[in-house]
Design an enzyme around this catalytic site. Sequence first.
Site, mmCIF file in Angstrom:
data_model
loop_
_atom_site.group_PDB
_atom_site.id
_atom_site.type_symbol
_atom_site.label_atom_id
_atom_site.label_comp_id
_atom_site.label_asym_id
_atom_site.label_seq_id
_atom_site.Cartn_x
_atom_site.Cartn_y
_atom_site.Cartn_z
ATOM 1 N N HIS A 145 0.770 -1.311 -0.035
ATOM 2 C CA HIS A 145 0.002 -0.082 0.093
ATOM 3 C C HIS A 145 0.672 1.305 0.122
ATOM 4 C CE1 HIS A 145 -2.891 -2.824 2.460
ATOM 5 N NE2 HIS A 145 -3.078 -2.691 1.104
ATOM 6 N N TRP B 177 -2.321 -16.359 0.561
ATOM 7 C CA TRP B 177 -3.378 -15.178 0.654
ATOM 8 C C TRP B 177 -4.477 -15.357 -0.412
ATOM 9 C CZ3 TRP B 177 0.605 -15.326 3.601
ATOM 10 C CH2 TRP B 177 1.208 -14.372 4.670
ATOM 11 N N TYR C 72 -6.965 -13.738 -2.360
ATOM 12 C CA TYR C 72 -7.991 -12.511 -2.103
ATOM 13 C C TYR C 72 -8.779 -12.680 -3.658
ATOM 14 C CZ TYR C 72 -5.503 -11.018 1.916
ATOM 15 O OH TYR C 72 -5.155 -10.901 3.215
ATOM 16 N N LYS D 112 -5.307 -17.656 3.828
ATOM 17 C CA LYS D 112 -5.401 -16.416 4.517
ATOM 18 C C LYS D 112 -6.536 -15.637 3.592
ATOM 19 C CE LYS D 112 -2.689 -12.517 6.123
ATOM 20 N NZ LYS D 112 -3.308 -11.490 5.826
ATOM 21 N N LYS E 40 -10.666 -13.467 3.557
ATOM 22 C CA LYS E 40 -11.306 -12.133 3.975
ATOM 23 C C LYS E 40 -12.448 -12.733 4.627
ATOM 24 C CE LYS E 40 -9.210 -9.012 1.485
ATOM 25 N NZ LYS E 40 -8.557 -7.869 1.730
#
Length: 265
Positions: free
Chosen positions: A29, A143, A145, A176, A178
């Site tokens: 980010h 992860w 996503y 991992k 959400k």
Amino acid sequence: MGRQTKDLMEPFLKAGKGMLLAYDQGLEHGPSTDFDTRNVDPSYVVEIASKAGFNGIVLQKGLAEKYYDGKVPLIVKVNGKTNVPKGEPISKQVCSVEYAVSLQARAVGYTIYLGSAHEAEMLAEFGRIQEQAHERNIAAIAWVYPRGSAVANDTSKEVVSYAARAALELGADAAKIKYTGDSESFSWAVKSAGKTKVFMSGGPKAPTEAAFLAQVRGAVDAGATGLAVGRNVWQHRDPLLMSNSLRQIIFENKPVQSVLASLTV
Ligand code: FBP
């Protein structure tokens, strides 16, 4: 009986549960989005991991080389991207499994943007990385996503459970993912993940402590192994206090109300 008999996530668990501290947001980010003058310093966050009783810390290789102190088990993120390019997301490998092992990693982490136009590249790359990790007896954590123009709602039950299942099918030791917004729908994602351990992804700092703790409670009730969290801890005014609350939910199974009471004293 399958080929895999050893639980490679074992270094990251205590009584079957785990709490991981994520600190790769500087790459993902940029410092001006997520950091203040305290948490821009990697030493500050690395110290939180051991002082607050985390079972693992997630770092990119640059931070692992310069700041990892060996006090909690290390997960090296082996792919990554910045948020500067726009369009369909892709995150490519930036660190070899071998190099991660040389940095003392007990697991590697890899982000797959499920649904991206570039999904196939990430699936293939994770496939190779997972095999290399298992050859070296370390865990491969995905992860997963859902992201890109094909994904309408990245937290729907259908999409999150697909992410969880993809992690199982691809051989990830942990996924991992959400939170879906409620415990019942998240439990379908946990079931879909089978023997792949599910860690709820923390997300941006929640509007209130109560809201975040309720998500964690919901994930644990749904059968999640635990939490992989970053911003909701190291952006908190008192990261040790916040981590203590999370531990009470994950390891002591406490209700949100009693945990909140200790957080506000
Ligand atoms: P947070 O708890 O801060 O959300 O960290 C979890 C994480 O997966 C990080 O590892 C990663 O840098 C970030 O979220 C990715 O966030 P985004 O979904 O905004 O790309």
